[in-house]
Structures are given as structure tokens and as C-alpha cells.
Design a protein around this motif. Structure first.
Motif, PDB file in Angstrom:
ATOM      1  N   GLY A  29      -8.785  -9.252  -1.270  1.00 40.32           N
ATOM      2  CA  GLY A  29      -7.496  -8.568  -1.118  1.00 40.32           C
ATOM      3  C   GLY A  29      -6.774  -9.051   0.127  1.00 40.32           C
ATOM      4  O   GLY A  29      -6.084  -8.279   0.800  1.00 40.32           O
ATOM      5  N   SER A  70      -4.327 -11.272   0.444  1.00 37.85           N
ATOM      6  CA  SER A  70      -3.022 -11.910   0.295  1.00 37.85           C
ATOM      7  C   SER A  70      -1.873 -11.067   0.828  1.00 37.85           C
ATOM      8  O   SER A  70      -0.758 -11.560   0.990  1.00 37.85           O
ATOM      9  CB  SER A  70      -2.772 -12.236  -1.185  1.00 37.85           C
ATOM     10  N   LEU A  88      -3.398  -4.728   4.091  1.00 41.94           N
ATOM     11  CA  LEU A  88      -4.482  -4.596   5.071  1.00 41.94           C
ATOM     12  C   LEU A  88      -5.386  -5.816   5.114  1.00 41.94           C
ATOM     13  O   LEU A  88      -5.884  -6.189   6.182  1.00 41.94           O
ATOM     14  CB  LEU A  88      -5.308  -3.335   4.766  1.00 41.94           C
ATOM     15  N   ARG A 129      -5.982 -12.609  -6.400  1.00 42.58           N
ATOM     16  CA  ARG A 129      -5.705 -13.307  -7.655  1.00 42.58           C
ATOM     17  C   ARG A 129      -4.625 -14.368  -7.497  1.00 42.58           C
ATOM     18  O   ARG A 129      -4.705 -15.421  -8.099  1.00 42.58           O
ATOM     19  CB  ARG A 129      -5.299 -12.297  -8.736  1.00 42.58           C
ATOM     20  N   GLU A 130      -3.605 -14.108  -6.686  1.00 38.26           N
ATOM     21  CA  GLU A 130      -2.460 -15.025  -6.562  1.00 38.26           C
ATOM     22  C   GLU A 130      -2.712 -16.112  -5.517  1.00 38.26           C
ATOM     23  O   GLU A 130      -2.613 -15.865  -4.308  1.00 38.26           O
ATOM     24  CB  GLU A 130      -1.206 -14.243  -6.176  1.00 38.26           C
ATOM     25  N   ASP A 173     -10.379 -13.009  -9.717  1.00 33.93           N
ATOM     26  CA  ASP A 173     -10.387 -11.554  -9.916  1.00 33.93           C
ATOM     27  C   ASP A 173     -11.733 -10.966  -9.481  1.00 33.93           C
ATOM     28  O   ASP A 173     -12.789 -11.410  -9.963  1.00 33.93           O
ATOM     29  CB  ASP A 173     -10.143 -11.279 -11.406  1.00 33.93           C
ATOM     30  N   VAL A 174     -11.698  -9.968  -8.590  1.00 36.69           N
ATOM     31  CA  VAL A 174     -12.962  -9.398  -8.086  1.00 36.69           C
ATOM     32  C   VAL A 174     -13.752  -8.635  -9.151  1.00 36.69           C
ATOM     33  O   VAL A 174     -14.908  -8.285  -8.932  1.00 36.69           O
ATOM     34  CB  VAL A 174     -12.746  -8.476  -6.857  1.00 36.69           C
ATOM     35  N   ASN A 183     -12.321  -5.539   0.128  1.00 36.50           N
ATOM     36  CA  ASN A 183     -11.118  -4.786   0.498  1.00 36.50           C
ATOM     37  C   ASN A 183     -10.097  -4.708  -0.636  1.00 36.50           C
ATOM     38  O   ASN A 183      -9.214  -3.855  -0.613  1.00 36.50           O
ATOM     39  CB  ASN A 183     -10.498  -5.470   1.733  1.00 36.50           C
ATOM     40  N   THR A 196     -13.783  -1.422   2.090  1.00 39.43           N
ATOM     41  CA  THR A 196     -12.618  -0.619   2.461  1.00 39.43           C
ATOM     42  C   THR A 196     -12.583   0.601   1.553  1.00 39.43           C
ATOM     43  O   THR A 196     -12.291   0.499   0.359  1.00 39.43           O
ATOM     44  CB  THR A 196     -11.311  -1.421   2.310  1.00 39.43           C
ATOM     45  N   GLY A 197     -12.932   1.735   2.127  1.00 38.45           N
ATOM     46  CA  GLY A 197     -12.843   2.996   1.394  1.00 38.45           C
ATOM     47  C   GLY A 197     -11.477   3.608   1.613  1.00 38.45           C
ATOM     48  O   GLY A 197     -10.472   2.900   1.719  1.00 38.45           O
ATOM     49  N   TYR A 250      -8.299   7.129  -8.131  1.00 40.21           N
ATOM     50  CA  TYR A 250      -8.407   6.410  -6.853  1.00 40.21           C
ATOM     51  C   TYR A 250      -9.424   7.101  -5.948  1.00 40.21           C
ATOM     52  O   TYR A 250     -10.296   6.449  -5.358  1.00 40.21           O
ATOM     53  CB  TYR A 250      -7.025   6.373  -6.188  1.00 40.21           C
ATOM     54  N   LYS A 293     -13.029   5.654  -4.419  1.00 39.53           N
ATOM     55  CA  LYS A 293     -13.302   5.531  -2.990  1.00 39.53           C
ATOM     56  C   LYS A 293     -14.497   6.401  -2.573  1.00 39.53           C
ATOM     57  O   LYS A 293     -15.273   6.018  -1.691  1.00 39.53           O
ATOM     58  CB  LYS A 293     -12.050   5.892  -2.180  1.00 39.53           C
ATOM     59  N   GLY A 342      -6.925   5.785   7.094  1.00 43.90           N
ATOM     60  CA  GLY A 342      -5.952   6.817   6.731  1.00 43.90           C
ATOM     61  C   GLY A 342      -4.731   6.104   6.167  1.00 43.90           C
ATOM     62  O   GLY A 342      -4.867   5.196   5.352  1.00 43.90           O
ATOM     63  N   PHE A 353      -1.625   3.658   6.162  1.00 45.42           N
ATOM     64  CA  PHE A 353      -1.049   2.446   6.768  1.00 45.42           C
ATOM     65  C   PHE A 353       0.091   1.949   5.890  1.00 45.42           C
ATOM     66  O   PHE A 353       0.019   2.026   4.664  1.00 45.42           O
ATOM     67  CB  PHE A 353      -2.118   1.350   6.918  1.00 45.42           C
ATOM     68  N   SER A 394       1.609  -0.432   3.956  1.00 45.64           N
ATOM     69  CA  SER A 394       1.343  -1.678   3.234  1.00 45.64           C
ATOM     70  C   SER A 394       2.083  -1.611   1.901  1.00 45.64           C
ATOM     71  O   SER A 394       2.599  -0.548   1.528  1.00 45.64           O
ATOM     72  CB  SER A 394      -0.166  -1.807   2.969  1.00 45.64           C
ATOM     73  N   LEU A 438       0.894  -1.301  -0.967  1.00 46.40           N
ATOM     74  CA  LEU A 438       0.265  -0.258  -1.779  1.00 46.40           C
ATOM     75  C   LEU A 438       0.774   1.145  -1.423  1.00 46.40           C
ATOM     76  O   LEU A 438       0.813   2.029  -2.274  1.00 46.40           O
ATOM     77  CB  LEU A 438      -1.257  -0.331  -1.594  1.00 46.40           C
TER      78      LEU A 438
HETATM   79  N1  LIG Z   1      -2.481   1.115   2.753  1.00 49.22           N
HETATM   80  C1  LIG Z   1      -3.136   2.220   3.026  1.00 49.22           C
HETATM   81  O1  LIG Z   1      -2.619   3.164   3.625  1.00 49.22           O
HETATM   82  C2  LIG Z   1      -4.590   2.320   2.615  1.00 49.22           C
HETATM   83  C3  LIG Z   1      -5.290   3.462   3.023  1.00 49.22           C
HETATM   84  C4  LIG Z   1      -6.636   3.569   2.695  1.00 49.22           C
HETATM   85  C5  LIG Z   1      -7.261   2.572   1.977  1.00 49.22           C
HETATM   86  N2  LIG Z   1      -6.546   1.483   1.570  1.00 49.22           N
HETATM   87  C6  LIG Z   1      -7.276   0.454   0.847  1.00 49.22           C
HETATM   88  O2  LIG Z   1      -7.116  -0.777   1.512  1.00 49.22           O
HETATM   89  C7  LIG Z   1      -7.281  -1.840   0.582  1.00 49.22           C
HETATM   90  C8  LIG Z   1      -6.080  -2.756   0.703  1.00 49.22           C
HETATM   91  O3  LIG Z   1      -4.945  -1.992   0.390  1.00 49.22           O
HETATM   92  P1  LIG Z   1      -3.473  -2.460   0.747  1.00 49.22           P
HETATM   93  O4  LIG Z   1      -2.756  -1.255   1.176  1.00 49.22           O
HETATM   94  O5  LIG Z   1      -3.503  -3.648   1.605  1.00 49.22           O
HETATM   95  O6  LIG Z   1      -2.978  -2.853  -0.737  1.00 49.22           O
HETATM   96  P2  LIG Z   1      -2.032  -4.027  -1.229  1.00 49.22           P
HETATM   97  O7  LIG Z   1      -1.024  -4.321  -0.183  1.00 49.22           O
HETATM   98  O8  LIG Z   1      -1.565  -3.666  -2.581  1.00 49.22           O
HETATM   99  O9  LIG Z   1      -3.032  -5.304  -1.334  1.00 49.22           O
HETATM  100  C9  LIG Z   1      -4.044  -5.314  -2.290  1.00 49.22           C
HETATM  101  C10 LIG Z   1      -4.752  -6.650  -2.265  1.00 49.22           C
HETATM  102  O10 LIG Z   1      -5.807  -6.653  -3.231  1.00 49.22           O
HETATM  103  C11 LIG Z   1      -5.647  -7.782  -4.095  1.00 49.22           C
HETATM  104  N3  LIG Z   1      -6.169  -7.441  -5.414  1.00 49.22           N
HETATM  105  C12 LIG Z   1      -5.798  -6.416  -6.212  1.00 49.22           C
HETATM  106  N4  LIG Z   1      -6.493  -6.426  -7.359  1.00 49.22           N
HETATM  107  C13 LIG Z   1      -7.339  -7.488  -7.298  1.00 49.22           C
HETATM  108  C14 LIG Z   1      -8.305  -8.035  -8.166  1.00 49.22           C
HETATM  109  N5  LIG Z   1      -8.565  -7.487  -9.371  1.00 49.22           N
HETATM  110  N6  LIG Z   1      -8.987  -9.137  -7.774  1.00 49.22           N
HETATM  111  C15 LIG Z   1      -8.750  -9.713  -6.568  1.00 49.22           C
HETATM  112  N7  LIG Z   1      -7.843  -9.219  -5.686  1.00 49.22           N
HETATM  113  C16 LIG Z   1      -7.142  -8.133  -6.048  1.00 49.22           C
HETATM  114  C17 LIG Z   1      -4.145  -8.081  -4.065  1.00 49.22           C
HETATM  115  O11 LIG Z   1      -3.814  -9.410  -4.392  1.00 49.22           O
HETATM  116  P3  LIG Z   1      -3.486  -9.888  -5.933  1.00 49.22           P
HETATM  117  O12 LIG Z   1      -2.611  -8.835  -6.526  1.00 49.22           O
HETATM  118  O13 LIG Z   1      -2.854 -11.223  -5.793  1.00 49.22           O
HETATM  119  O14 LIG Z   1      -4.812  -9.979  -6.607  1.00 49.22           O
HETATM  120  C18 LIG Z   1      -3.857  -7.824  -2.591  1.00 49.22           C
HETATM  121  O15 LIG Z   1      -4.247  -8.946  -1.827  1.00 49.22           O
HETATM  122  C19 LIG Z   1      -7.425  -1.204  -0.795  1.00 49.22           C
HETATM  123  O16 LIG Z   1      -8.792  -1.110  -1.119  1.00 49.22           O
HETATM  124  C20 LIG Z   1      -6.826   0.191  -0.581  1.00 49.22           C
HETATM  125  O17 LIG Z   1      -7.365   1.114  -1.476  1.00 49.22           O
HETATM  126  C21 LIG Z   1      -5.234   1.333   1.873  1.00 49.22           C
END
Ligand SMILES: NC(=O)c1ccc[n+]([C@@H]2O[C@H](COP(=O)([O-])OP(=O)(O)OC[C@H]3O[C@@H](n4cnc5c(N)ncnc54)[C@H](OP(=O)(O)O)[C@@H]3O)[C@@H](O)[C@H]2O)c1
Length: 259
Positions: free
Chosen positions: A26, A28, A31, A51-52, A73-74, A100, A149-150, A164, A168, A195, A197, A199, A201
Motif C-alpha cells: 500500500g 503508492s 500512509l 497494484r498501480e 495484488d496483496v 499496510n 497497519t490496524g 472494516y 482490523k 487514529g 490521518f 489520506s 482513504l
Molecule cells: N487514513 C487513516 O486515517 C487510517 C487510519 C487507520 C488505519 N488506516 C489504514 O492504513 C492503511 C493505509 O491507508 P491509507 O489511508 O493510506 O489508504 P489509501 O490512501 O487508500 O492507500 C491504500 C493503499 O493500498 C493499496 N492497495 C489497496 N488495495 C490493494 C490490493 N488489493 N493489493 C495491493 N495494494 C492495495 C493502494 O494502492 P492500489 O490501489 O494501487 O493497489 C494504496 O497504495 C490501510 O490499511 C488503512 O486501513 C488508515
């Protein structure tokens, strides 16, 4: 005088990851991209996974240190094994696997949640982490580190996020079980639970005044996490200073779980 602990000549640096060989899934955007920057700036060699491929290459170009780009793909068992083998082929070994990659596609109750969506969330967030840990454990030796990453939502859900939150929460049980299984091999397994962030997502929450206010109301520090708030937890768990820490959850949440 009572018998004293023998003081070592030196202590491992907490968070020192210089020279570590690190896979980040994750990576790309969001986080994972943040973690890639932090580890690379700290002197680690990083393999970027998502993936991308185009997005990963852009991140790779931003980083100061040596980088490997592995797109796939993970949820694919063979892909995870290929990532582990690719890291070993490039670097001669693997020290840290950060699972992650994650998705959070819905904000809806159970009746609006199609079972296919439930399965997709569990597949990426939980099964993907298991497949990554499995591949990592095959090639890692003593001192290996697996970090999931939970999310604080695994412990304290919010409405509409049952799939979700279940994924987690599942990561915590997975980390504890694997911590037991992999202790004899000298590999630790832990969870970092962020908590809120800002991003890609999190945009659904960030862009809704009601949901964004709810985030602040439930965070003791009354703010979202900053770009400098997160990586230190991962770097600490990845460093030699954390070799006796396994099966734990490290919340990085500004006190979200207190309010
Ligand atoms: N942002 C927050 O506040 C927050 C809080 C708690 C936990 N988290 C956790 O932190 C992690 C990262 O979240 P984020 O906020 O950075 O999300 P994000 O911006 O949507 O990034 C998600 C990443 O995961 C990759 N991904 C998704 N599905 C995939 C797959 N099947 N195979 C390989 N790669 C995959 C995406 O790239 P591709 O789409 O190109 O594959 C991207 O690089 C996640 O586990 C999320 O649950 C986030």
C-alpha cells in the motif's frame, strides 16, 4: 551490594532502521507513501508494493534511497511469495514486512453492505496481511519484523464500518497468533493502529463537516494526525530496540481510544 544487571557496552537505537530491508504494501499513496519516505530517509532500503505500477514508480522517484517497485495484488498468494523472493534476490534478505495495504469502500449498515463487499474488505485487509506475513516468514531470519497497519476502529468502531472494523480487529488476533508461532524463529509480529490521518482513504470523513467534527470530538488531542506523527511507531517496532516486543498493538491516535 545486591547483584546488579550487567550494563551492556551499547544500547540499540530506538527507531534506527538504517540498512534494513523493508517491504511496504500500500505504498503508492496515503500512509504507505508516508512510511516509504520515512524509512528511506532513515537509510532503509524499501520495496514498494501496490497494484498501480505507475503510482509506485512516482513514489520511488521521490525517495532518496534505493527502491524496488513490485506491483500486484496483496490478495494473491503467488504475488506475495514473489515479493519476498524479489526482495531476497535484490538484497540478499528481508528484515521488515509492513502489511499496510487496505481498503474501506463503504459507509453503510449491514443491509446496504453487499456480501461481496464484506468479502473484499476481509480479503484485502486481513487475508492480504496473512499472505504477506506467511511469505515474509519463509525468507526472514532471526530479527525479522512483521508489522500490520490496524486501526483504532478495530477496537472502537464507528457506524457503518462493520466490515472494516472486523478486518482490523482480526489483524490483532492474527498478530498475536503469529507472534506465538514465529517467536521460535526470532520474528516479532505487531500492529500499529493509527487514529485519523488525512489520506485519500479518509476523504469521505474529512470532507463531511458532520463526520469530521465527530473525528475531532472523539480524539483527545482534538486534531487529525500529522505527517510526522506516524512513522516513528513503525520505525521503533522495526528497530533492534524492539526485539522483545511481540503480539502488541501500538495505538497512534492522539487519544482517540480515550474519549
Ligand atoms: N487514513 C487513516 O486515517 C487510517 C487510519 C487507520 C488505519 N488506516 C489504514 O492504513 C492503511 C493505509 O491507508 P491509507 O489511508 O493510506 O489508504 P489509501 O490512501 O487508500 O492507500 C491504500 C493503499 O493500498 C493499496 N492497495 C489497496 N488495495 C490493494 C490490493 N488489493 N493489493 C495491493 N495494494 C492495495 C493502494 O494502492 P492500489 O490501489 O494501487 O493497489 C494504496 O497504495 C490501510 O490499511 C488503512 O486501513 C488508515
Amino acid at each position: 551490594m545486591a547483584e546488579q544487571i550487567e550494563i551492556p557496552r551499547s544500547f540499540p537505537g530506538a527507531g534506527d532502521v538504517a540498512g534494513k530491508r523493508v517491504v511496504i504494501t500500500g505504498a503508492s499513496r496515503g500512509l504507505g507513501r508516508l512510511l516509504a519516505h520515512a524509512f528511506s530517509h532513515a537509510g532503509a532500503r524499501v520495496a514498494l508494493v501496490a497494484r498501480e505500477e505507475k503510482d509506485l514508480k512516482e513514489v520511488g522517484d521521490e525517495l532518496p534511497g534505493p527502491t524496488l517497485v513490485l506491483s500486484g495484488d496483496v490478495t494473491d498468494e503467488e504475488f506475495n511469495e514473489a515479493v519476498a523472493d524479489g526482495a531476497v534476490a535484490e538484497w540478499g534478505g528481508l528484515d521488515v514486512w509492513i502489511a499496510n495495504a487496505g481498503i474501506s469502500p463503504i459507509v453503510a449498515g449491514p443491509l446496504e453492505t453487499d456480501p461481496s463487499v464484506w468479502r473484499a474488505v476481509l480479503d484485502v485487509n486481513l487475508t492480504g496481511a496473512f499472505l504477506g506475513a506467511r511469505a515474509a516468514a519463509r525468507v526472514m531470519g532471526e530479527g525479522g519484523r512483521i508489522i500490520f497497519t490496524g486501526s483504532v476502529l478495530g477496537e472502537r468502531p464507528r457506524e457503518g464500518l462493520a466490515a472494516y472494523s472486523a478486518s482490523k480487529a482480526g489483524l490483532v488476533g492474527l498478530a498475536k497468533g503469529l507472534a506465538l508461532d514465529l517467536a521460535p524463529a526470532g520474528i516479532t509480529v505487531n500492529v500499529v493502529a493509527p487514529g485519523w490521518f488525512d489520506s485519500p482513504l479518509a476523504q469521505h470523513w474529512k470532507n463531511s463537516p458532520k463526520l469530521a467534527a465527530g473525528v475531532l470530538d472523539h480524539t483527545a488531542q482534538r486534531r487529525w494526525g500529522d505527517a510526522t506523527d506516524l512513522a516513528g511507531a513503525y520505525q521503533f517496532l522495526a528497530s533492534d530496540a524492539a526485539s522483545f516486543i511481540t503480539g502488541t498493538v501500538l495505538n497512534v491516535d492522539g487519544g482517540y481510544l480515550l474519549v
